[in-house]
Design a protein around this motif. Structure first.
Motif, PDB file in Angstrom:
ATOM      1  N   THR A 260       0.992  -1.115  -0.068  1.00  0.00           N
ATOM      2  CA  THR A 260      -0.051   0.021   0.006  1.00  0.00           C
ATOM      3  C   THR A 260       0.923   1.285  -0.087  1.00  0.00           C
ATOM      4  O   THR A 260       0.485   2.362  -0.845  1.00  0.00           O
ATOM      5  CB  THR A 260      -0.874  -0.137   1.250  1.00  0.00           C
ATOM      6  OG1 THR A 260      -1.744  -1.165   1.225  1.00  0.00           O
ATOM      7  CG2 THR A 260      -1.687   1.135   1.217  1.00  0.00           C
ATOM      8  N   GLY A 261       1.940   1.318   0.949  1.00  0.00           N
ATOM      9  CA  GLY A 261       2.956   2.562   0.787  1.00  0.00           C
ATOM     10  C   GLY A 261       3.533   2.715  -0.509  1.00  0.00           C
ATOM     11  O   GLY A 261       3.485   3.888  -0.886  1.00  0.00           O
ATOM     12  N   TYR A 262       4.008   1.811  -1.226  1.00  0.00           N
ATOM     13  CA  TYR A 262       4.688   1.824  -2.380  1.00  0.00           C
ATOM     14  C   TYR A 262       3.613   2.408  -3.348  1.00  0.00           C
ATOM     15  O   TYR A 262       3.953   3.024  -4.340  1.00  0.00           O
ATOM     16  CB  TYR A 262       5.017   0.424  -3.002  1.00  0.00           C
ATOM     17  CG  TYR A 262       5.920   0.331  -4.046  1.00  0.00           C
ATOM     18  CD1 TYR A 262       7.178   0.911  -4.137  1.00  0.00           C
ATOM     19  CD2 TYR A 262       5.436  -0.076  -5.149  1.00  0.00           C
ATOM     20  CE1 TYR A 262       8.026   0.914  -5.455  1.00  0.00           C
ATOM     21  CE2 TYR A 262       5.969  -0.065  -6.531  1.00  0.00           C
ATOM     22  CZ  TYR A 262       7.285   0.382  -6.488  1.00  0.00           C
ATOM     23  OH  TYR A 262       7.882   0.519  -7.708  1.00  0.00           O
ATOM     24  N   ALA A 263       2.256   1.633  -3.228  1.00  0.00           N
ATOM     25  CA  ALA A 263       1.180   2.090  -4.412  1.00  0.00           C
ATOM     26  C   ALA A 263       1.056   3.666  -4.282  1.00  0.00           C
ATOM     27  O   ALA A 263       0.930   4.337  -5.341  1.00  0.00           O
ATOM     28  CB  ALA A 263      -0.055   1.370  -4.133  1.00  0.00           C
TER      29      ALA A 263
ATOM     30  N   MET B 162      -8.411   8.200   3.980  1.00  0.00           N
ATOM     31  CA  MET B 162      -8.488   7.150   4.989  1.00  0.00           C
ATOM     32  C   MET B 162      -7.711   6.409   5.667  1.00  0.00           C
ATOM     33  O   MET B 162      -7.761   6.258   6.711  1.00  0.00           O
ATOM     34  CB  MET B 162      -9.032   5.978   3.951  1.00  0.00           C
ATOM     35  CG  MET B 162      -9.751   4.795   4.462  1.00  0.00           C
ATOM     36  SD  MET B 162     -10.054   3.434   3.406  1.00  0.00           S
ATOM     37  CE  MET B 162      -8.399   2.956   2.598  1.00  0.00           C
ATOM     38  N   LEU B 163      -6.434   6.438   5.049  1.00  0.00           N
ATOM     39  CA  LEU B 163      -5.185   6.081   6.027  1.00  0.00           C
ATOM     40  C   LEU B 163      -5.131   6.983   7.179  1.00  0.00           C
ATOM     41  O   LEU B 163      -4.728   6.632   8.296  1.00  0.00           O
ATOM     42  CB  LEU B 163      -3.965   5.965   5.398  1.00  0.00           C
ATOM     43  CG  LEU B 163      -3.724   4.972   4.014  1.00  0.00           C
ATOM     44  CD1 LEU B 163      -2.703   4.961   3.171  1.00  0.00           C
ATOM     45  CD2 LEU B 163      -4.163   3.466   4.632  1.00  0.00           C
TER      46      LEU B 163
ATOM     47  N   CYS C 219       1.317   1.888   9.546  1.00  0.00           N
ATOM     48  CA  CYS C 219       2.457   1.300   8.790  1.00  0.00           C
ATOM     49  C   CYS C 219       2.404   1.619   7.573  1.00  0.00           C
ATOM     50  O   CYS C 219       3.626   2.006   6.925  1.00  0.00           O
ATOM     51  CB  CYS C 219       2.502  -0.054   9.054  1.00  0.00           C
ATOM     52  SG  CYS C 219       2.918  -0.606  10.795  1.00  0.00           S
ATOM     53  N   ALA C 220       1.423   1.907   6.566  1.00  0.00           N
ATOM     54  CA  ALA C 220       1.364   2.254   5.466  1.00  0.00           C
ATOM     55  C   ALA C 220       1.619   3.816   5.224  1.00  0.00           C
ATOM     56  O   ALA C 220       2.452   3.895   4.395  1.00  0.00           O
ATOM     57  CB  ALA C 220      -0.063   1.874   4.675  1.00  0.00           C
ATOM     58  N   TRP C 221       1.101   4.657   5.841  1.00  0.00           N
ATOM     59  CA  TRP C 221       1.638   5.796   5.836  1.00  0.00           C
ATOM     60  C   TRP C 221       3.148   6.035   6.065  1.00  0.00           C
ATOM     61  O   TRP C 221       3.782   6.865   5.362  1.00  0.00           O
ATOM     62  CB  TRP C 221       1.001   6.732   6.843  1.00  0.00           C
ATOM     63  CG  TRP C 221       0.926   8.145   6.773  1.00  0.00           C
ATOM     64  CD1 TRP C 221       1.939   9.243   7.277  1.00  0.00           C
ATOM     65  CD2 TRP C 221      -0.008   9.034   6.040  1.00  0.00           C
ATOM     66  NE1 TRP C 221       1.482  10.316   6.946  1.00  0.00           N
ATOM     67  CE2 TRP C 221       0.553  10.360   6.149  1.00  0.00           C
ATOM     68  CE3 TRP C 221      -1.144   8.808   5.309  1.00  0.00           C
ATOM     69  CZ2 TRP C 221      -0.160  11.312   5.305  1.00  0.00           C
ATOM     70  CZ3 TRP C 221      -1.781   9.823   4.831  1.00  0.00           C
ATOM     71  CH2 TRP C 221      -1.272  11.351   4.924  1.00  0.00           C
TER      72      TRP C 221
ATOM     73  N   ALA D 241      12.878   7.990   8.883  1.00  0.00           N
ATOM     74  CA  ALA D 241      13.123   7.935   7.490  1.00  0.00           C
ATOM     75  C   ALA D 241      11.734   8.827   6.651  1.00  0.00           C
ATOM     76  O   ALA D 241      10.780   8.718   7.409  1.00  0.00           O
ATOM     77  CB  ALA D 241      13.044   6.585   6.909  1.00  0.00           C
ATOM     78  N   GLY D 242      12.077   9.452   5.878  1.00  0.00           N
ATOM     79  CA  GLY D 242      11.085  10.420   5.245  1.00  0.00           C
ATOM     80  C   GLY D 242      10.750  11.818   5.911  1.00  0.00           C
ATOM     81  O   GLY D 242      10.022  12.483   5.779  1.00  0.00           O
ATOM     82  N   ALA D 243      11.601  12.016   7.175  1.00  0.00           N
ATOM     83  CA  ALA D 243      11.314  13.122   7.743  1.00  0.00           C
ATOM     84  C   ALA D 243      11.600  14.392   7.203  1.00  0.00           C
ATOM     85  O   ALA D 243      11.048  15.608   7.598  1.00  0.00           O
ATOM     86  CB  ALA D 243      11.665  13.131   9.297  1.00  0.00           C
TER      87      ALA D 243
END
Length: 286
Positions: free
Chosen positions: A101-104, A119-120, A163-165, A281-283
């Protein structure tokens, strides 16, 4: 130059009083944090019914009697097996769903993209107490009450959105050129994700696995509602058997709590190298 050097040196130094206060505060915080753990272990090692006494028999005659009682006189092994199965399935399925989901949502733009993102985000705002009733009705309609898959699905509603986010943020930090290089080499989009991107996302995968495991390990609310049969109970429900309306067997409770903490500590040690990297990561954006 001397003035500047002195100023910089002064800023880098800390007075003796401040150092003492800082270290005293840190030691107090460590003591407060460790006290419940130390009390738990000491109580579990007291002789049978020794928890009723305020004396520290542990220093004179430590005993594993409480652990023997938990493992032989209760259904703790059954509860442990159920929890291992539930937590293991939750971890595996949670990592799979969260990563895909995160990759998509990181790499593709599709109809309903903003709706999925909202939604997430919104799902994480609902407390567990609000979700229990609709989930119970859903599980009853599907015949999943007192079934391990039903409990795993319930835990997915907690673990996967967060986790997906988080995975989406990590995948955003990986350049898209890496995906394109995999496609040029003849990989399919899924092949590029599986063989190229996922190995780079190991820190975030470790955090996802740890969070999914801890969501299911020892959870009480969902397990109490969805698992009413004795043979289907997990550790969170099982410990309630040691607590009555007017009594509590602290010897069994503390011994069981120590045994429950061991698998969680093992999982933490396995993934702790990646936890800090994965959480941060991603921050920032390059």
């Amino acid at each position: 130059m001397t003035a500047v050097g002195t100023t910089r040196s002064g800023r880098g130094e800390r007075g003796v009083g401040k150092s003492i206060l800082l270290h005293a505060t840190l030691l107090a915080a460590v003591a407060v944090s460790l006290f419940p753990i130390v009390w738990l272990v000491l109580t579990s090692l007291k002789p049978r019914d020794g928890w009723l006494s305020s004396e520290l028999e542990i220093f004179n005659q430590p005993s594993l009697d409480n652990y023997v009682r938990v493992l032989t006189e209760t259904r703790f092994p059954t509860w442990l097996l159920n929890s291992v199965i539930v937590a293991g399935l939750t971890t595996v399925v949670g990592v799979l769903l969260a990563s895909t989901t995160g990759y998509a949502v990181s790499r593709f733009r599709f109809p309903g993209y903003r709706g999925v993102m909202w939604m997430l985000l919104v799902i994480q705002m609902f407390p567990v107490a609000i979700l229990i009733v609709p989930l119970y009705n859903l599980m009853a309609g599907l015949g999943l009450l007192n079934q391990i898959p039903g409990l795993v699905i319930a835990y997915m509603t907690v673990a996967v959105p967060f986790c997906a986010w988080m995975m989406k943020s990590y995948f955003d930090s990986i350049p898209r050129e890496i995906d394109q290089a995999g496609l040029v080499d003849g990989l399919t989009p899924f092949g590029a994700f599986w063989r190229v991107i996922l190995p780079l996302a190991r820190p975030s995968l470790a955090v996802t696995a740890f969070y999914s495991f801890m969501t299911a390990w020892g959870e009480v609310a969902y397990a109490t509602v969805f698992m009413s049969q004795e043979e289907k109970r997990t550790l969170g429900i099982g410990l309630q058997q040691f607590v009555g309306q007017h009594w509590s067997d602290w010897g069994l409770l503390t011994a069981a709590a120590v045994l429950i903490a061991v698998p969680a500590a093992v999982v933490f040690l396995l993934v702790q190298r990646h936890l800090v990297t994965g959480l941060t990561a991603g921050a920032t954006k390059s």
